[in-house]
Scaffold this motif. Structure first.
Motif, PDB file in Angstrom:
ATOM      1  N   LEU A 216     -10.391   7.386  11.935  1.00  0.00           N
ATOM      2  CA  LEU A 216      -9.838   6.237  12.649  1.00  0.00           C
ATOM      3  C   LEU A 216      -8.396   5.993  12.220  1.00  0.00           C
ATOM      4  O   LEU A 216      -8.027   6.263  11.086  1.00  0.00           O
ATOM      5  N   LYS A 217      -7.623   5.453  13.121  1.00  0.00           N
ATOM      6  CA  LYS A 217      -6.266   5.039  12.766  1.00  0.00           C
ATOM      7  C   LYS A 217      -6.375   3.705  12.030  1.00  0.00           C
ATOM      8  O   LYS A 217      -7.271   2.917  12.300  1.00  0.00           O
ATOM      9  N   ILE A 218      -5.444   3.457  11.127  1.00  0.00           N
ATOM     10  CA  ILE A 218      -5.548   2.232  10.337  1.00  0.00           C
ATOM     11  C   ILE A 218      -4.616   1.151  10.865  1.00  0.00           C
ATOM     12  O   ILE A 218      -3.486   1.435  11.238  1.00  0.00           O
ATOM     13  N   VAL A 219      -5.117  -0.064  10.899  1.00  0.00           N
ATOM     14  CA  VAL A 219      -4.256  -1.195  11.235  1.00  0.00           C
ATOM     15  C   VAL A 219      -4.410  -2.256  10.138  1.00  0.00           C
ATOM     16  O   VAL A 219      -5.520  -2.657   9.794  1.00  0.00           O
ATOM     17  N   GLU A 220      -3.276  -2.647   9.554  1.00  0.00           N
ATOM     18  CA  GLU A 220      -3.295  -3.552   8.400  1.00  0.00           C
ATOM     19  C   GLU A 220      -2.336  -4.713   8.630  1.00  0.00           C
ATOM     20  O   GLU A 220      -1.181  -4.658   8.222  1.00  0.00           O
TER      21      GLU A 220
ATOM     22  N   ASP B 207     -16.590   4.468  21.045  1.00  0.00           N
ATOM     23  CA  ASP B 207     -15.169   4.796  20.977  1.00  0.00           C
ATOM     24  C   ASP B 207     -14.248   3.764  20.339  1.00  0.00           C
ATOM     25  O   ASP B 207     -13.258   3.357  20.912  1.00  0.00           O
ATOM     26  N   ALA B 208     -14.588   3.360  19.136  1.00  0.00           N
ATOM     27  CA  ALA B 208     -13.631   2.589  18.340  1.00  0.00           C
ATOM     28  C   ALA B 208     -12.580   3.573  17.838  1.00  0.00           C
ATOM     29  O   ALA B 208     -12.912   4.683  17.435  1.00  0.00           O
ATOM     30  N   THR B 209     -11.326   3.172  17.857  1.00  0.00           N
ATOM     31  CA  THR B 209     -10.274   4.103  17.444  1.00  0.00           C
ATOM     32  C   THR B 209      -9.478   3.603  16.236  1.00  0.00           C
ATOM     33  O   THR B 209      -8.751   4.356  15.624  1.00  0.00           O
ATOM     34  N   PHE B 210      -9.605   2.302  15.943  1.00  0.00           N
ATOM     35  CA  PHE B 210      -8.856   1.747  14.823  1.00  0.00           C
ATOM     36  C   PHE B 210      -9.791   1.178  13.762  1.00  0.00           C
ATOM     37  O   PHE B 210     -10.847   0.630  14.081  1.00  0.00           O
ATOM     38  N   LEU B 211      -9.347   1.291  12.511  1.00  0.00           N
ATOM     39  CA  LEU B 211     -10.023   0.604  11.411  1.00  0.00           C
ATOM     40  C   LEU B 211      -9.085  -0.495  10.914  1.00  0.00           C
ATOM     41  O   LEU B 211      -7.957  -0.214  10.505  1.00  0.00           O
ATOM     42  N   GLY B 212      -9.552  -1.735  10.980  1.00  0.00           N
ATOM     43  CA  GLY B 212      -8.741  -2.847  10.478  1.00  0.00           C
ATOM     44  C   GLY B 212      -8.992  -3.038   8.999  1.00  0.00           C
ATOM     45  O   GLY B 212     -10.114  -2.903   8.522  1.00  0.00           O
ATOM     46  N   GLN B 213      -7.915  -3.298   8.246  1.00  0.00           N
ATOM     47  CA  GLN B 213      -8.096  -3.545   6.808  1.00  0.00           C
ATOM     48  C   GLN B 213      -7.261  -4.731   6.349  1.00  0.00           C
ATOM     49  O   GLN B 213      -6.195  -4.993   6.889  1.00  0.00           O
ATOM     50  N   GLY B 214      -7.760  -5.402   5.307  1.00  0.00           N
ATOM     51  CA  GLY B 214      -7.068  -6.580   4.782  1.00  0.00           C
ATOM     52  C   GLY B 214      -6.132  -6.255   3.630  1.00  0.00           C
ATOM     53  O   GLY B 214      -5.893  -7.098   2.777  1.00  0.00           O
ATOM     54  N   THR B 215      -5.591  -5.045   3.623  1.00  0.00           N
ATOM     55  CA  THR B 215      -4.652  -4.635   2.565  1.00  0.00           C
ATOM     56  C   THR B 215      -3.483  -5.612   2.465  1.00  0.00           C
ATOM     57  O   THR B 215      -2.915  -5.988   3.487  1.00  0.00           O
ATOM     58  N   ILE B 216      -3.109  -6.000   1.253  1.00  0.00           N
ATOM     59  CA  ILE B 216      -1.945  -6.876   1.123  1.00  0.00           C
ATOM     60  C   ILE B 216      -0.819  -6.176   0.344  1.00  0.00           C
ATOM     61  O   ILE B 216      -1.002  -5.097  -0.208  1.00  0.00           O
ATOM     62  N   TYR B 217       0.337  -6.821   0.288  1.00  0.00           N
ATOM     63  CA  TYR B 217       1.557  -6.148  -0.148  1.00  0.00           C
ATOM     64  C   TYR B 217       1.524  -5.585  -1.576  1.00  0.00           C
ATOM     65  O   TYR B 217       2.007  -4.475  -1.809  1.00  0.00           O
ATOM     66  N   PRO B 218       0.960  -6.308  -2.540  1.00  0.00           N
ATOM     67  CA  PRO B 218       0.933  -5.737  -3.894  1.00  0.00           C
ATOM     68  C   PRO B 218       0.218  -4.378  -3.944  1.00  0.00           C
ATOM     69  O   PRO B 218       0.653  -3.487  -4.668  1.00  0.00           O
ATOM     70  N   ASP B 219      -0.839  -4.202  -3.131  1.00  0.00           N
ATOM     71  CA  ASP B 219      -1.525  -2.896  -3.080  1.00  0.00           C
ATOM     72  C   ASP B 219      -0.589  -1.833  -2.521  1.00  0.00           C
ATOM     73  O   ASP B 219      -0.558  -0.700  -2.991  1.00  0.00           O
ATOM     74  N   VAL B 220       0.142  -2.223  -1.489  1.00  0.00           N
ATOM     75  CA  VAL B 220       1.059  -1.279  -0.851  1.00  0.00           C
ATOM     76  C   VAL B 220       2.156  -0.882  -1.834  1.00  0.00           C
ATOM     77  O   VAL B 220       2.478   0.294  -1.986  1.00  0.00           O
ATOM     78  N   ILE B 221       2.705  -1.867  -2.508  1.00  0.00           N
ATOM     79  CA  ILE B 221       3.789  -1.590  -3.465  1.00  0.00           C
ATOM     80  C   ILE B 221       3.286  -0.630  -4.539  1.00  0.00           C
ATOM     81  O   ILE B 221       3.958   0.334  -4.886  1.00  0.00           O
ATOM     82  N   GLU B 222       2.097  -0.904  -5.049  1.00  0.00           N
ATOM     83  CA  GLU B 222       1.557  -0.026  -6.090  1.00  0.00           C
ATOM     84  C   GLU B 222       1.395   1.395  -5.576  1.00  0.00           C
ATOM     85  O   GLU B 222       1.669   2.345  -6.292  1.00  0.00           O
ATOM     86  N   SER B 223       0.985   1.520  -4.337  1.00  0.00           N
ATOM     87  CA  SER B 223       0.704   2.855  -3.840  1.00  0.00           C
ATOM     88  C   SER B 223       1.971   3.650  -3.517  1.00  0.00           C
ATOM     89  O   SER B 223       1.929   4.866  -3.443  1.00  0.00           O
ATOM     90  N   ILE B 224       3.107   2.964  -3.307  1.00  0.00           N
ATOM     91  CA  ILE B 224       4.336   3.720  -3.011  1.00  0.00           C
ATOM     92  C   ILE B 224       5.311   3.686  -4.173  1.00  0.00           C
ATOM     93  O   ILE B 224       6.402   4.230  -4.097  1.00  0.00           O
ATOM     94  N   SER B 225       4.914   3.023  -5.250  1.00  0.00           N
ATOM     95  CA  SER B 225       5.847   2.727  -6.333  1.00  0.00           C
ATOM     96  C   SER B 225       6.454   3.969  -6.992  1.00  0.00           C
ATOM     97  O   SER B 225       5.848   5.024  -7.067  1.00  0.00           O
TER      98      SER B 225
END
Ligand code: XMP
Length: 505
Positions: free
Chosen positions: A350-354, A309-327
């Motif tokens: 899984l829910k994501i935690v970054e 029962d793991a419920t979260f997936l941890g990721q090392g996403t950083i801000y430039p990736d986020v900016i690109e994806s919402i740009s």
């Protein structure tokens, strides 16, 4: 918290970086996707844009909850937008105003506190503000641009035609500080320690007693993300470190030991065979990448299923990736096929935690340092996910991997021994799919050629080849040819990006 409204300028990220350098937290959002509630924002900055405010394509932000209500600094397109739509006039300029200029008039205003007369600024626009909007007061001019800065009387609304975020605007950071700190009253309290404290608390609240799985790669981002999560939830963080058989020499064991030493709950999974089987016979770079990506997800999924029962997936996403994806549309919206956002396979619900999703790379390193992570680990060169598979041109065999690992290790060790490692952004060796003729004693040899590559870069988007000393290259070349059986020729890659890429595949 400061809001940067993005109109697609190539410089938007730079604004954010300058603001962060002032230890002020800021967020970039597309101009057309404003949160309903803006009360959290103490100041707003409008970015530049590739569009003209006069054209049909002009981007129209809704400023009704901002202008006159929250301190606002409008840069370039922003400044022209305010002029054009609030009672002034914008027209095409006779000459293209691009490059360095000097402020030969500066009004006595808090925006220009400690900015000297003649301060150099960076211009990049083809329209010009002919007349200022209603209730505006002129604050600065250059020789060619009379309306280089203005403010709106009775509001904390400021506008500047030049780009304070660009390095060539020598007092740009001071100007941003004047606006944010002296005019808007924003606190300079965004430090690595403050980030760690706040993030750990936030993670605890978000995750509670649930379990998180996270894939460690040996790189900076996933490591810092893991250490933060570990601080927040301890043994409920399950890290998985997969050996795809394409890592550097001894890397799997060394990094695994390091992770254990850091107290992380980590499981090393040696899946070399699964990867090699999937790669057998594949020569096309994209097919290799896809096969590796697919097997990685399979291996990771198998391992994650073993954790009850793991419920979260941890990721090392950083801000430039986020900016690109919402740009917004526009030139800063180029998305690399291998970026990390959206990497969640459908079948893993899984829910994501970054924890790092709001940080730039250099900030991740500083946070890592404040967490006590080994500086050597934090200073490691970037290494691609598909590893040596995209540095072995053509098909992959275990023997080729072993050979390239030897060559790579000699090169990287050499860089470290000669104090060159930290002067290079990324370095590695490439195994070419050709044999060349050589002589050894009286024997003719017919063996492999390897290329060495070392580049300087800030984000991998552009890169220059590094002028490594000839003596160093000579020593490394001799070492490789003498020690690595099967290689009789070493070449050095002197191509920059663009037009070449950093990797050969
Ligand atoms: P290029 O070759 O596109 O590389 O100039 C730019 C940066 O991206 C890395 N790279 C990758 N990283 N998966 C990754 O995780 C990949 O498929 C991949 N391809 C390139 C490369 O090492 C460099 O840092």
């Amino acid at each position: 918290n400061v809001l940067i409204l993005d109109f697609g300028s190539q410089y938007t990220q730079l604004i954010a970086r300058r603001v962060r350098e002032l230890n002020i937290f800021c967020e970039i959002l597309p101009y057309n996707n404003l949160p309903v509630d803006l009360t959290d924002f103490k100041a707003v900055i409008l970015s530049g844009s590739p569009y003209s405010v006069r054209s049909n394509e002009a981007l129209h932000p809704d400023l009704s909850e901002i202008k006159g209500k929250i301190p606002m600094l409008a840069v370039c397109y922003g400044a022209q937008y305010l002029a054009h739509f609030f009672g002034g006039e914008v027209a095409p300029s006779d000459t293209r105003e691009y490059g360095r200029a000097n402020l030969d008039f500066i009004a006595d205003d808090i925006l220009f506190k400690d900015v000297p007369q003649n301060s150099q600024v960076w211009m990049s626009h083809s329209d010009t503000i002919k007349t200022l909007p209603k209730n505006a007061v002129l604050l600065a001019s250059t020789k060619d641009v009379k309306n280089a800065a203005y403010k709106i009387e009775g509001e904390k609304t400021y506008a500047i035609q030049f780009h304070p975020e660009v390095y060539h605007s020598t007092d740009g950071t001071q100007l941003l500080k004047n606006f944010l700190v002296n005019i808007a009253g924003v606190q300079q309290d965004f430090t690595p320690n403050a980030f760690v404290e706040e993030t750990v608390e936030g993670l605890r609240q978000k995750i509670g007693k649930e379990k998180v799985v996270l894939a460690l790669s040996g790189g900076v981002d996933s490591t810092v993300a893991a250490v933060l999560l570990n601080k927040a939830i301890g043994k409920n963080l399950y890290c998985i470190f997969v050996n795809n058989g394409l890592l550097r020499k001894n890397e799997f064991q060394n990094v695994l030991n390091q992770y254990n030493g850091m107290g992380l709950n980590v499981k090393g999974v040696d899946a070399t065979e699964r990867f090699m089987n999937a790669l057998a016979g594949l020569e096309d770079p994209e097919k290799k990448r896809k096969a590796i990506g697919r097997v990685f997800i399979e291996v990771f999924d198998d391992e994650a299923k073993l954790i009850d029962d793991a419920t979260f997936l941890g990721q090392g996403t950083i801000y430039p990736d986020v900016i690109e994806s919402i740009s917004v549309k526009g030139p800063s919206a180029t998305i690399k096929s291998h970026h990390n956002v959206g990497g969640l396979p459908d079948f893993m619900k899984l829910k994501i935690v970054e924890p790092l999703r709001m940080l730039f790379k250099d900030e991740v390193r500083r946070v890592g340092a404040s967490l006590g992570i080994d500086p050597e680990l934090l200073g490691r060169h970037p290494f691609p996910g598909p590893g040596l598979a995209i540095r072995i041109l053509g098909d992959i065999t275990q023997e080729k991997v072993r050979l390239l690992q030897e060559v790579d290790a000699i090169f990287i060790e050499g860089l470290k021994e000669h104090g060159l490692y930290n002067k290079v952004w990324q370095a590695g060796a490439i195994l070419l799919p050709v044999n060349s003729v050589g002589v050894m004693g009286d024997e003719r040899t017919y063996e492999k050629v390897v290329a060495l590559r070392a580049v300087a870069s800030t984000d991998g988007m552009t890169a220059d080849w590094v002028h490594l000393p000839y003596e160093f290259l000579m020593e490394i070349s001799n070492k490789i040819i003498n020690k690595v059986k099967g290689v009789n020729r070493v070449v050095y890659d002197i191509s920059s990006k663009p037009p070449a890429t950093i990797e050969w595949e």
